[in-house]
Design a protein around this motif. Structure first.
Motif, short mmCIF file in Angstrom:
data_model
loop_
_atom_site.label_atom_id
_atom_site.label_comp_id
_atom_site.label_asym_id
_atom_site.label_seq_id
_atom_site.Cartn_x
_atom_site.Cartn_y
_atom_site.Cartn_z
N HIS A 99 0.82 -1.22 0.00
CA HIS A 99 0.00 0.00 0.00
C HIS A 99 0.85 1.27 0.00
CE1 HIS A 99 0.62 -0.36 4.42
NE2 HIS A 99 0.53 0.96 4.40
N ILE A 102 1.80 1.56 -4.05
CA ILE A 102 0.73 1.81 -5.02
C ILE A 102 0.55 3.31 -5.19
CG2 ILE A 102 -1.73 1.51 -5.50
CD1 ILE A 102 -0.20 -1.11 -5.71
N ASP A 103 0.42 3.74 -6.43
CA ASP A 103 0.21 5.14 -6.82
C ASP A 103 1.48 6.01 -6.80
OD1 ASP A 103 -2.43 4.98 -7.55
OD2 ASP A 103 -3.19 5.45 -5.56
N LEU A 104 2.64 5.41 -6.49
CA LEU A 104 3.87 6.20 -6.59
C LEU A 104 4.14 6.53 -8.06
CD1 LEU A 104 6.55 4.59 -4.20
CD2 LEU A 104 4.94 6.44 -3.73
N ASP A 105 4.67 7.73 -8.32
CA ASP A 105 5.11 8.09 -9.67
C ASP A 105 6.44 7.41 -9.93
OD1 ASP A 105 2.96 9.84 -10.22
OD2 ASP A 105 3.94 11.44 -9.09
N ARG A 116 2.79 5.41 -13.35
CA ARG A 116 2.34 5.31 -11.96
C ARG A 116 2.15 3.84 -11.61
NH1 ARG A 116 -2.74 4.83 -9.93
NH2 ARG A 116 -3.58 4.83 -12.03
N THR A 118 0.43 0.79 -10.35
CA THR A 118 -0.97 0.44 -10.10
C THR A 118 -1.12 -0.89 -9.36
OG1 THR A 118 -1.13 -0.59 -12.27
CG2 THR A 118 -1.80 1.72 -12.11
N GLU A 119 -0.05 -1.70 -9.38
CA GLU A 119 -0.16 -3.03 -8.77
C GLU A 119 1.24 -3.56 -8.49
OE1 GLU A 119 -1.73 -7.44 -10.20
OE2 GLU A 119 -2.38 -5.67 -11.31
N GLU A 132 1.42 1.90 -15.01
CA GLU A 132 0.56 2.42 -16.08
C GLU A 132 1.22 3.66 -16.66
OE1 GLU A 132 -3.71 4.56 -16.37
OE2 GLU A 132 -3.71 2.61 -15.35
N GLU A 138 0.80 -0.52 -20.22
CA GLU A 138 1.43 -0.96 -18.99
C GLU A 138 2.83 -1.47 -19.25
OE1 GLU A 138 -1.03 -3.93 -17.12
OE2 GLU A 138 -2.15 -2.43 -16.00
N GLN A 156 6.65 10.78 -2.96
CA GLN A 156 5.72 9.87 -3.63
C GLN A 156 6.24 9.47 -5.02
OE1 GLN A 156 2.21 8.56 -2.61
NE2 GLN A 156 3.76 8.56 -1.01
N ARG A 157 7.50 8.99 -5.05
CA ARG A 157 8.05 8.58 -6.34
C ARG A 157 9.05 7.44 -6.18
NH1 ARG A 157 12.65 12.81 -8.32
NH2 ARG A 157 14.05 12.44 -6.57
#
Length: 198
Positions: A99, A102-105, A116, A118-119, A132, A138, A156-157
């Motif tokens: 968690h 997930i969503d890190l650049d 980003r 996604t999984e 993605e 992907e 966040q990267r």
């Protein structure tokens, strides 16, 4: 926050033990005796771990109230879910929970945006980031030190230094000249695309 920490496999022996596919880096913490876990499907649980042991490289668990092979087999393919504090961090400095990633650049060292996360795909040999791209496609990036050089949760990267061809197929080095020898019969779609078995 709920995290999947294991999937129950087949029954082992006749006394209610099951094999489990571990999906956590901290099985001794999440899957120890006394741990109470939610399940998916929910009707199967909650399950309380009574005992655990390693047999031939696989983790075996026994749950309270499951005493025979029939009961163990009924649990097959059940996901085990632990309640985790979202602010909790893994014990090791270079480890992360899914968690957190997930969503890190995902960017190159020079700041070029790749996409980003996604999984996270957990394979036996290594973990993969499913990323993605801005165009919706992907790309899979192995989560290994040589490629993922930095995880910066504050920014966040994830910074990567991919080998040629991982991100841009046109940079791939083709190790075989078979296509040239066959007279160049590749279609326009195939031209310049590296072969999977090259």
């Amino acid at each position: 926050m709920q995290l999947v920490v294991a999937r129950i496999g087949r029954a082992h022996g006749i006394k209610g033990e099951v094999t489990v596919e571990v999906r956590t880096d901290e099985p001794e913490l999440r899957l120890g005796p006394g741990a109470v876990l939610a399940t998916e499907p929910a009707a199967t649980g909650p399950l309380t771990i009574e005992a655990g042991r390693v047999h031939s490289g696989r983790l075996l668990l026994r749950f309270e109230g499951v005493r025979d092979r029939t009961g163990a087999e009924a649990l097959r393919n059940t996901l085990l879910i632990a309640e985790v504090d979202p602010d909790e961090l893994p014990e090791e400095e270079d480890e992360f929970y899914d968690h957190q990633l997930i969503d890190l650049d995902v960017v190159l060292a020079d700041g070029t945006e790749i996409g980003r996360i996604t999984e996270i795909s957990h394979l036996p040999s290594q973990d993969l980031f499913i990323v993605e791209r801005p165009d919706g496609s992907e790309v899979m990036i192995p989560f290994v030190e040589e490629i993922v050089t930095e995880i910066d949760l504050e920014e966040q990267r994830a910074v990567i230094t991919p080998p040629p061809g991982l991100i841009d197929e046109s940079e791939a080095v083709i190790a075989s000249s078979r296509d040239e020898e066959t007279g160049g019969t590749a279609s326009d779609d195939e031209a310049g695309t590296p072969k999977g078995d090259a």
